[in-house]
Design an enzyme around this catalytic site. Structure first.
Site, PDB file in Angstrom:
ATOM      1  N   GLU A 170      -1.786  -9.167   3.238  1.00 54.49           N
ATOM      2  CA  GLU A 170      -1.712  -9.730   4.592  1.00 54.49           C
ATOM      3  C   GLU A 170      -3.087 -10.082   5.142  1.00 54.49           C
ATOM      4  O   GLU A 170      -3.224 -10.953   6.001  1.00 54.49           O
ATOM      5  CB  GLU A 170      -0.970  -8.757   5.537  1.00 54.49           C
ATOM      6  CG  GLU A 170      -1.704  -7.478   5.933  1.00 54.49           C
ATOM      7  CD  GLU A 170      -1.589  -6.339   4.925  1.00 54.49           C
ATOM      8  OE1 GLU A 170      -1.248  -6.604   3.760  1.00 54.49           O
ATOM      9  OE2 GLU A 170      -1.853  -5.174   5.315  1.00 54.49           O
ATOM     10  N   CYS A 207       0.826  -1.206   0.000  1.00 55.05           N
ATOM     11  CA  CYS A 207       0.000   0.000   0.000  1.00 55.05           C
ATOM     12  C   CYS A 207       0.864   1.261   0.000  1.00 55.05           C
ATOM     13  O   CYS A 207       1.478   1.559  -1.017  1.00 55.05           O
ATOM     14  CB  CYS A 207      -1.019  -0.040   1.129  1.00 55.05           C
ATOM     15  SG  CYS A 207      -2.487   0.933   0.733  1.00 55.05           S
ATOM     16  N   HIS A 245      -3.785  -5.065   0.172  1.00 59.70           N
ATOM     17  CA  HIS A 245      -3.261  -5.593   1.439  1.00 59.70           C
ATOM     18  C   HIS A 245      -3.310  -7.123   1.442  1.00 59.70           C
ATOM     19  O   HIS A 245      -4.276  -7.705   1.962  1.00 59.70           O
ATOM     20  CB  HIS A 245      -4.090  -5.053   2.614  1.00 59.70           C
ATOM     21  CG  HIS A 245      -3.872  -3.603   2.870  1.00 59.70           C
ATOM     22  ND1 HIS A 245      -2.929  -3.134   3.746  1.00 59.70           N
ATOM     23  CD2 HIS A 245      -4.460  -2.512   2.327  1.00 59.70           C
ATOM     24  CE1 HIS A 245      -2.953  -1.813   3.754  1.00 59.70           C
ATOM     25  NE2 HIS A 245      -3.879  -1.405   2.894  1.00 59.70           N
TER      26      HIS A 245
HETATM   27  N1  GLN Z   1      -2.056   6.672   2.610  1.00 59.64           N
HETATM   28  C1  GLN Z   1      -2.147   5.915   1.407  1.00 59.64           C
HETATM   29  C2  GLN Z   1      -3.477   6.095   0.694  1.00 59.64           C
HETATM   30  O1  GLN Z   1      -4.435   6.496   1.284  1.00 59.64           O
HETATM   31  C3  GLN Z   1      -1.859   4.457   1.668  1.00 59.64           C
HETATM   32  C4  GLN Z   1      -2.853   3.791   2.552  1.00 59.64           C
HETATM   33  C5  GLN Z   1      -2.365   2.511   3.153  1.00 59.64           C
HETATM   34  O2  GLN Z   1      -1.167   2.230   3.217  1.00 59.64           O
HETATM   35  N2  GLN Z   1      -3.285   1.706   3.632  1.00 59.64           N
HETATM   36  O3  GLN Z   1      -3.587   5.812  -0.461  1.00 59.64           O
END
Ligand code: GLN
Length: 535
Positions: A513, A385, A511
């Site tokens: 995970e 992410c 994600h």
């Molecule tokens: N802050 C970033 C976004 O909003 C990544 C979010 C995250 O790592 N879950 O796109």
């Protein structure tokens, strides 16, 4: 009326952090392994509508379900143990309950009536508890009540449990109370009084627990069990010892030994069916306890003071380690402390580096420095992410020569907005539940690292973000060696980046995970550890 689904409520007493989530998940695992269809629900007494707006320091990681609910991290345990997805209905908060009741009131549903905690709030709690049970998908629903008995906030939940038990009867709804039997070293004794007090508190709310699960550092002898049973008014065989173990994944076996599942089934008048089939589980435990190899992995992030902030990543590494019969020593490295001068010192002993998800600009430069180091030194790398977004920023700055390239999350006026806000997000003003959330499809490029890892071209993964790769720069990246190898088929959003000339460099917008379980370790984590072992 014939009762189709049976209900088990899990409450906690004496102190928080006794592990209601793990006990609930372990019991569910045993019942599932006997052939029952089970799900677990968490009721959280706080007023936030969901934990999505909570800082990870407050409440640990926010877990996201397939259908895009931002939920308590206990739902992660439920999925990791059961290998069955949860949903919106599996996490209910006081905020959600009140939101619904107040909306009903504004619509005029209670016209003429005074809206009260009892019956309106408790009725809504009961409705939410029974949504899962009435779906026809489950034989048993386990509902974990967050907090500790006696908390002001939990009272309406306990009252709802009392009413459900009264309405359905003891054969259809039971209560398990998790308590602590502390050991007083000065006296050299285990003490039952806190448990007695905690059960008395429950009784004050009209709830008599059917089973007590007692956390303890020392075995409970027959005399202690009898004493607890007598003073708490439960059967002696319903006093279950839950002794400290080295890994949470031992708990189902410990509960099996204590016959928690059998006691539960007999109270619910359900057949014990077969002995639980836990072969795969035991093999997994064997692998984590007797690894043949060892690797050191750095998790570079900014919420490193609280291990729960990266709970699912932590667990995914345990699953991936077991799959490789390898012990994964995961060390948290604070991104704010990484500089150009010390990066090699800080990272040279690691066999692989992961840059973690996150929000906001704090610690970003350390993440970029980390990525430059692993890219140039060919260290196996995995970005998740925000970690993926940082790969893009670093590559833009240091390979494409786009000085000060950034994400518009950190710098709205950057000359090179290589990561920018998704168009659907631009008019969003409300913070809660408004990110790109839940499961989305992704097509992988044949021949890419991602394709090799998954062994197929169509995947689906869970998301939680507002920003994305800016496709305007796609050609610049592809021409210079960073490939976009995972694309959402409907929106064209970039989900995966890779560096072709690097032995293992992958950044994912989603994600992974969140989907790793004991029985289905996530392939990216598995291959990442495999690569780290080669190093
Ligand atoms: N802050 C970033 C976004 O909003 C990544 C979010 C995250 O790592 N879950 O796109």
């Amino acid at each position: 009326m014939e009762q189709k689904c049976k209900y088990i409520f899990v409450t906690g007493g004496v102190t928080s952090s006794l592990g209601k989530g793990i006990i609930s998940a372990s019991l569910a695992k045993l019942l599932q392994a006997r052939g029952y269809r089970v799900t677990i629900q968490k009721l959280d007494p706080y007023i936030n509508v969901d934990p999505g707006t909570l800082n990870p320091y407050e409440h640990g990681e926010c877990y996201v379900t397939e259908d895009g609910a931002e939920t308590d991290l206990d739902l992660g345990h439920y999925e990791r143990f059961l290998n069955v997805p949860t949903s919106q209905a599996n996490n209910v908060t006081t905020g959600k309950i009140y939101q619904t009741v107040i909306q009903n009131e504004r619509r005029g549903d209670y016209l003429g009536k005074t809206v009260q905690v009892v019956p309106h709030i408790t009725d809504e709690i009961k409705r939410r508890i029974q949504i899962l049970g009435s779906s026809g998908n489950y034989d048993i629903v386990i509902t974990e009540i967050g907090g500790t008995v006696g908390d002001i906030e939990s009272l309406p939940f306990i009252e709802a449990v009392r009413q459900i038990q009264w309405e359905m009867g003891d054969d259809n709804a039971i209560v398990i109370h998790l308590t602590l039997i502390p050991f007083l070293s000065a006296a050299g004794e285990l003490k039952t009084k806190p448990t007695q007090h905690s059960v008395r508190l429950l009784l004050e709310s009209g709830v008599q627990p059917d089973i007590l699960v007692c956390r303890t550092e020392h075995p409970l002898n027959a005399e202690i069990r009898r004493k607890v049973a007598l003073f708490c008014n439960v059967n002696v065989n319903a006093v279950i010892e839950s002794i400290d173990v080295s890994t949470i994944y031992d708990v189902p076996l410990v509960m099996l030994k204590e016959k928690l599942d059998k006691v539960v089934l007999s109270k619910l008048k359900l057949a014990a069916k077969q002995e639980p089939d836990l072969e795969q589980w035991k093999e997994f435990l064997q692998h984590i306890k007797h690894p043949k190899n060892e690797v050191n992995i750095a998790l570079v992030g900014k919420y490193v003071e609280l291990p729960d902030a990266y709970k699912s990543i932590n667990e995914a590494f345990i699953h991936a380690g077991a799959a490789n019969e390898c012990k994964v020593n995961l060390k948290y490295v604070h991104s704010e402390l990484i500089t150009d001068e010390n990066v090699s010192d800080k990272l040279k002993d690691f066999d692989g580096v992961l840059v973690a998800p996150g929000f906001g600009g704090r610690g970003i430069e350390g993440k970029l420095t980390t990525i430059r180091y692993v890219r140039e030194n060919k260290v196996p790398f995995f970005g998740i992410c925000l970690g993926m977004q940082c790969c893009v920023i670093e590559f833009a700055r240091n390979v494409l020569g786009m000085k000060d390239a950034h994400s518009t999350e950190m710098d709205e006026n950057t000359k090179f907005p290589v990561i920018s806000m998704m168009s659907e997000q631009k008019n969003v003003t409300m913070k809660g539940g408004t990110m790109r959330l839940g499961s989305y499809d992704c097509n992988l490029t044949k021949g890419s690292l991602a394709y090799k890892i998954y062994g197929k071209s169509k995947i689906s993964e869970r998301h939680r973000h507002r920003y994305e790769f800016n496709n305007q720069y796609q050609k610049d990246f592809e021409k210079n060696g960073m490939s976009l190898t995972g694309i959402n088929p409907e929106t064209d959003l970039c989900e995966i980046v890779e560096i072709n000339s690097h032995p293992f460099f992958i950044g994912v917008q989603f994600h992974p995970e969140l989907k790793s379980t004991v029985e289905a370790p996530h392939p990216i984590f598995v291959k990442f550890i495999k690569k780290a072992m080669e190093k």
